[in-house]
Design an enzyme around this catalytic site. Structure first.
Site, PDB file in Angstrom:
ATOM      1  N   ALA A 160       0.718  -1.181   0.065  1.00  9.35           N
ATOM      2  CA  ALA A 160      -0.077   0.225   0.016  1.00  9.35           C
ATOM      3  C   ALA A 160       0.944   1.283  -0.065  1.00  9.35           C
ATOM      4  CB  ALA A 160      -0.894  -0.053   1.215  1.00  9.35           C
ATOM      5  N   ASN A 187       4.115  -7.510   4.001  1.00 11.55           N
ATOM      6  CA  ASN A 187       3.484  -8.678   3.672  1.00 11.55           C
ATOM      7  C   ASN A 187       3.360  -9.024   2.226  1.00 11.55           C
ATOM      8  OD1 ASN A 187       2.992  -9.907   6.264  1.00 11.55           O
ATOM      9  ND2 ASN A 187       1.009  -8.656   6.456  1.00 11.55           N
ATOM     10  N   ARG A 472     -13.165 -18.090   3.888  1.00 14.57           N
ATOM     11  CA  ARG A 472     -11.877 -18.626   4.710  1.00 14.57           C
ATOM     12  C   ARG A 472     -12.348 -18.597   6.123  1.00 14.57           C
ATOM     13  NH1 ARG A 472      -7.082 -14.475   2.420  1.00 14.57           N
ATOM     14  NH2 ARG A 472      -6.801 -16.045   0.426  1.00 14.57           N
ATOM     15  N   HIS A 582      -5.010 -12.045   8.300  1.00 16.03           N
ATOM     16  CA  HIS A 582      -5.350 -10.508   7.971  1.00 16.03           C
ATOM     17  C   HIS A 582      -6.233  -9.911   9.156  1.00 16.03           C
ATOM     18  CE1 HIS A 582      -6.056  -7.444   4.547  1.00 16.03           C
ATOM     19  NE2 HIS A 582      -7.199  -7.306   5.496  1.00 16.03           N
ATOM     20  N   GLU A 611      -3.857  -2.570   4.822  1.00 15.31           N
ATOM     21  CA  GLU A 611      -4.453  -3.257   5.823  1.00 15.31           C
ATOM     22  C   GLU A 611      -4.615  -2.519   7.151  1.00 15.31           C
ATOM     23  OE1 GLU A 611      -2.647  -7.204   6.309  1.00 15.31           O
ATOM     24  OE2 GLU A 611      -3.704  -7.698   8.115  1.00 15.31           O
TER      25      GLU A 611
HETATM   26  P1  ADP Z   1      -0.210  -3.386   3.452  1.00 12.13           P
HETATM   27  O1  ADP Z   1      -0.486  -4.560   2.873  1.00 12.13           O
HETATM   28  O2  ADP Z   1      -1.293  -2.603   3.887  1.00 12.13           O
HETATM   29  O3  ADP Z   1       0.898  -2.686   2.656  1.00 12.13           O
HETATM   30  P2  ADP Z   1       2.041  -4.552   5.046  1.00 12.13           P
HETATM   31  O4  ADP Z   1       2.048  -4.888   6.424  1.00 12.13           O
HETATM   32  O5  ADP Z   1       2.568  -5.348   3.832  1.00 12.13           O
HETATM   33  O6  ADP Z   1       0.673  -3.591   4.835  1.00 12.13           O
HETATM   34  O7  ADP Z   1       3.028  -3.338   4.936  1.00 12.13           O
HETATM   35  C1  ADP Z   1       3.122  -2.320   5.988  1.00 12.13           C
HETATM   36  C2  ADP Z   1       4.624  -2.104   6.342  1.00 12.13           C
HETATM   37  O8  ADP Z   1       4.666  -0.748   7.243  1.00 12.13           O
HETATM   38  C3  ADP Z   1       5.569  -3.084   6.401  1.00 12.13           C
HETATM   39  O9  ADP Z   1       6.666  -2.988   5.795  1.00 12.13           O
HETATM   40  C4  ADP Z   1       5.785  -2.483   8.288  1.00 12.13           C
HETATM   41  O10 ADP Z   1       7.169  -3.056   8.695  1.00 12.13           O
HETATM   42  C5  ADP Z   1       5.735  -0.940   8.073  1.00 12.13           C
HETATM   43  N1  ADP Z   1       5.627  -0.452   9.249  1.00 12.13           N
HETATM   44  C6  ADP Z   1       4.588  -0.811  10.324  1.00 12.13           C
HETATM   45  N2  ADP Z   1       4.629   0.027  11.385  1.00 12.13           N
HETATM   46  C7  ADP Z   1       5.655   0.974  11.141  1.00 12.13           C
HETATM   47  C8  ADP Z   1       5.921   2.138  11.636  1.00 12.13           C
HETATM   48  N3  ADP Z   1       5.728   2.481  12.962  1.00 12.13           N
HETATM   49  N4  ADP Z   1       6.874   3.032  11.260  1.00 12.13           N
HETATM   50  C9  ADP Z   1       7.578   2.564  10.105  1.00 12.13           C
HETATM   51  N5  ADP Z   1       7.079   1.697   9.247  1.00 12.13           N
HETATM   52  C10 ADP Z   1       6.193   0.626   9.772  1.00 12.13           C
END
Ligand code: ADP
Length: 645
Positions: A160, A187, A472, A582, A611
């Site tokens: 995202a 993810n 699911r 999820h 997410e």
């Molecule tokens: P989405 O599918 O919505 O993109 P993901 O979990 O795949 O969600 O990606 C979210 C990203 O945000 C991950 O790479 C995670 O490490 C990062 N993230 C989560 N919390 C923080 C934070 N506090 N500061 C910076 N990055 C973050």
């Protein structure tokens, strides 16, 4: 069998290591003499340990005082395990220490690498306890504080956040993306990569079955109360009548059917306006991705819990296609888009009631980022945060000890940050589990299903227990009622025409069998004996299923999605358990990805996608809708933030 990836990785690693090894042999005594300060017996040693995706092997070469070479063979996910290997190996070697930090986000891989190297060093006679407590250089250094400004600040470099970064830049913004892990991808990079969209071209070769016709008729007959959803039904009726009048026999699909299946499949609690925007934009987002250079396969399939044959699969393995596509755009535009890794957002900067930036932290230093136009929150869900799972879970028994498919960074940080500024949270109690976790790690890797149509699930007795084409949550609940909540996925040659056919996680069936992660039998009885289920039950389960495939009898569990019978050797089985996948709840947004406050007003300057948001999937997300959601709403959020003033 070693894959090309592993071999090329070793070559790359060998280069890094030989560079790092330069100049490290000064002062060495000639062979034969032993130094007073010797800590190893010189030689080359091998060690092994378990990683996230299988065995990690380390070959370590030492002099009496130094580690001169570490070669690691692993099958950890590209972009995740690789980073961990590179970083850890260099630090162990440069510091002659096992007291090096884990790579966050790749903890399982990190531990595996450390354990493999440790096993090798033990054979070299090392004092492991001493190596584990040896301080490494620079471990107490504090980095400098940073202050920067860009038009758009994005928190999180998963699918995202990266979609938002590209889109914001395409709409004229300068962008800074911060990511708390040492690598991008979230993810997405470890996902099976299915993306749902009605797509007339790719679906044109699929045939419509009688059971699928009944499904559409059932959706038309479903009682609805929401005015927008009723409107979808009216549109679907028109589309369906036109389809029937046309005499077509190919699969029927449309964004409208996708909307209704998404809404019904989430128990009608999602926000229709979001689903409307979502399903209208999935195909345009595919075209957008293709315009950026991404390639999807020509055929679509039905991923677990997708309910319809509209899941697209990228040409590149796992989710690497998405991430590489975004990253190559970002690389080409790096003067305007900066990615700051190892940078963790803590709070929003608020000025005059609007979000104006982000306070973050990197290596102990303060990072202050000002956003001229807006901030996009894209931090993902909280599937890997046990406390938050416990706090919000209402649909499942305790998930305290449940495994997860998620990367370790999925800790709900953004939800907590948004809550602190009074954002509205919706659907927090809806947590999705899959019946598809690896029994040891919870990961999706090792999953031998190729799609819904050609596989069945059997329990430890060898009996089917659910419609394997169902939602699911339905499948996972049914699995939880089986002995040890443990099942076997059963497929045949239709899924694996040859031993080197790969699953959705880039693993060949031969490799999975060799690693003991899948089992193979020339007959069902032979397979049953290998996996310890009653052969008579397994044979009868498959026979009854095959009768439902050819329509001789209705499926005993009401299954409607079929393709081939399971009747051609070799047969394969793979074990699976429930796993947290999820979190459907999160920050409330509108169709423009603007965050909504608890008072119902828009939060100025804040956008959210992926997410971290709630309201799009309701109580249960359809399989294949997440990657579509993050591309669609990531793209919208980036544009909205870029164009905000
Ligand atoms: P989405 O599918 O919505 O993109 P993901 O979990 O795949 O969600 O990606 C979210 C990203 O945000 C991950 O790479 C995670 O490490 C990062 N993230 C989560 N919390 C923080 C934070 N506090 N500061 C910076 N990055 C973050």
């Amino acid at each position: 069998m070693k894959s090309k990836k592993v071999i090329s990785f070793i070559l790359a690693l060998a280069m890094i290591l030989s560079l790092a090894a330069c100049g490290s042999n000064t002062g060495e005594k000639p062979a034969g003499e032993s130094k007073d300060n010797a800590i190893f017996t010189a030689g080359t040693y091998e060690g092994e340990a378990e990683g996230f995706h299988g065995t990690i092997k380390a070959t370590v070469t030492v002099t009496e005082t130094e580690i001169t070479d570490i070669a690691v063979v692993h099958t950890e996910t590209a972009g995740l395990g690789d980073k961990a290997v590179e970083k850890i190996v260099l630090e162990i070697k440069e510091n002659t220490s096992l007291n090096v930090p884990m790579v966050s986000g790749a903890t399982y891989s990190s531990k595996g690498i450390m354990a493999a190297v440790e096993a090798a060093l033990e054979k070299a006679g090392a004092d492991i306890a001493a190596l584990k407590s040896k301080e490494i250089a620079g471990s107490n250094e504090k980095a400098e504080d940073i202050e920067k400004t860009a038009d758009v600040i994005i928190i999180g470099a998963g699918g995202a956040g990266l979609a938002a970064a590209v889109s914001a830049h395409q709409n004229g913004a300068s962008v800074i993306v911060i990511e708390k892990q040492p690598q991008v991808g979230g993810n997405t990079i470890i996902s099976g990569s299915a993306y749902n969209s009605a797509d007339p071209d790719r679906q044109s070769t699929l045939q419509m079955t009688e059971l699928e016709k009944k499904t559409v008729e059932g959706i038309l007959a479903e009682e609805q109360t929401d005015p927008m959803v009723k409107e979808w039904q009216n549109t679907l009726k028109k589309e369906w009548d036109e389809y029937l009048a046309s005499g077509k026999t190919t699969l029927f699909d449309s964004p409208t059917l996708h909307k209704l299946q998404t809404y019904n499949g989430g128990d009608k609690v999602a926000e229709p306006a979001l689903i409307d925007t979502f399903a209208e934009n999935t195909l345009p987002a595919i075209k957008w991705l293709e315009g950026l250079g991404m390639e999807f396969k020509n055929e679509v399939f039905t991923v677990l819990g997708a309910l319809w044959n509209r899941s697209h699969k990228p040409v590149k393995p796992l989710g690497t296609g998405y991430i590489e596509t975004y990253m190559s755009y970002i690389e080409e535009n790096k003067s305007d888009i900066e990615i700051m890794l190892d940078t963790k957002a803590d709070s929003f900067i608020i000025e005059d009631g609007a979000v104006k930036g982000v306070n973050a932290e990197r290596n102990g230093a303060k990072v202050v980022l000002h956003a001229k136009n807006g901030v996009v929150l894209a931090t993902g869900g909280f599937g890997a945060n046990v406390e938050m799972r416990e706090q919000y879970n209402k649909s499942w028994p305790s998930l305290k000890s449940a495994l997860t498919t998620n990367h370790t960074g999925a800790t709900g940080d953004g939800i907590v940050m948004a809550q602190e500024i009074n954002a509205s949270l919706v659907g927090m109690e809806y947590i999705q589990l899959l019946p598809m976790g690896d029994p040891k790690t919870g990961s999706l890797s090792g999953n031998i299903e190729q799609g819904v149509q050609n596989r069945i699930f059997v329990n430890k007795e060898g009996n089917r227990f659910v419609d394997e084409g169902a939602r699911r949550d339905v499948m996972t609940k049914a699995l939880m009622d089986q002995k040890d909540a443990y099942m076997w996925v059963i497929v045949d040659q239709h899924s694996y025409p040859s031993g080197d056919t790969k699953n959705n996680f880039n693993e060949t069936i031969d490799d999975l069998v060799a690693a003991g992660r899948a089992f193979k039998g020339e007959t069902l009885e032979e397979l049953a004996a290998q996996i310890g289920v009653d052969p008579a039950n397994l044979v009868s389960a498959v026979d009854t299923f095959n009768k439902a495939v050819d329509g001789t009898v209705a499926d005993e569990f009401g299954r409607t999605l079929f393709a081939d019978k399971i009747d051609t050797a070799p047969y394969y089985a793979g074990a699976r358990v429930p796993t947290v996948h999820h979190t459907m709840g999160g920050v409330e947004i509108n169709e423009f990805a603007q965050a909504v406050g608890a008072d119902g007003q828009l939060i100025k300057g804040l956008y959210a996608a992926g997410e971290v948001t709630g309201g799009i999937h309701g109580s249960n997300r359809l399989g294949g809708n997440a990657l579509a959601d993050i591309a669609v709403f990531g793209r919208i959020a980036g544009k909205s933030a870029a164009l905000a003033k």
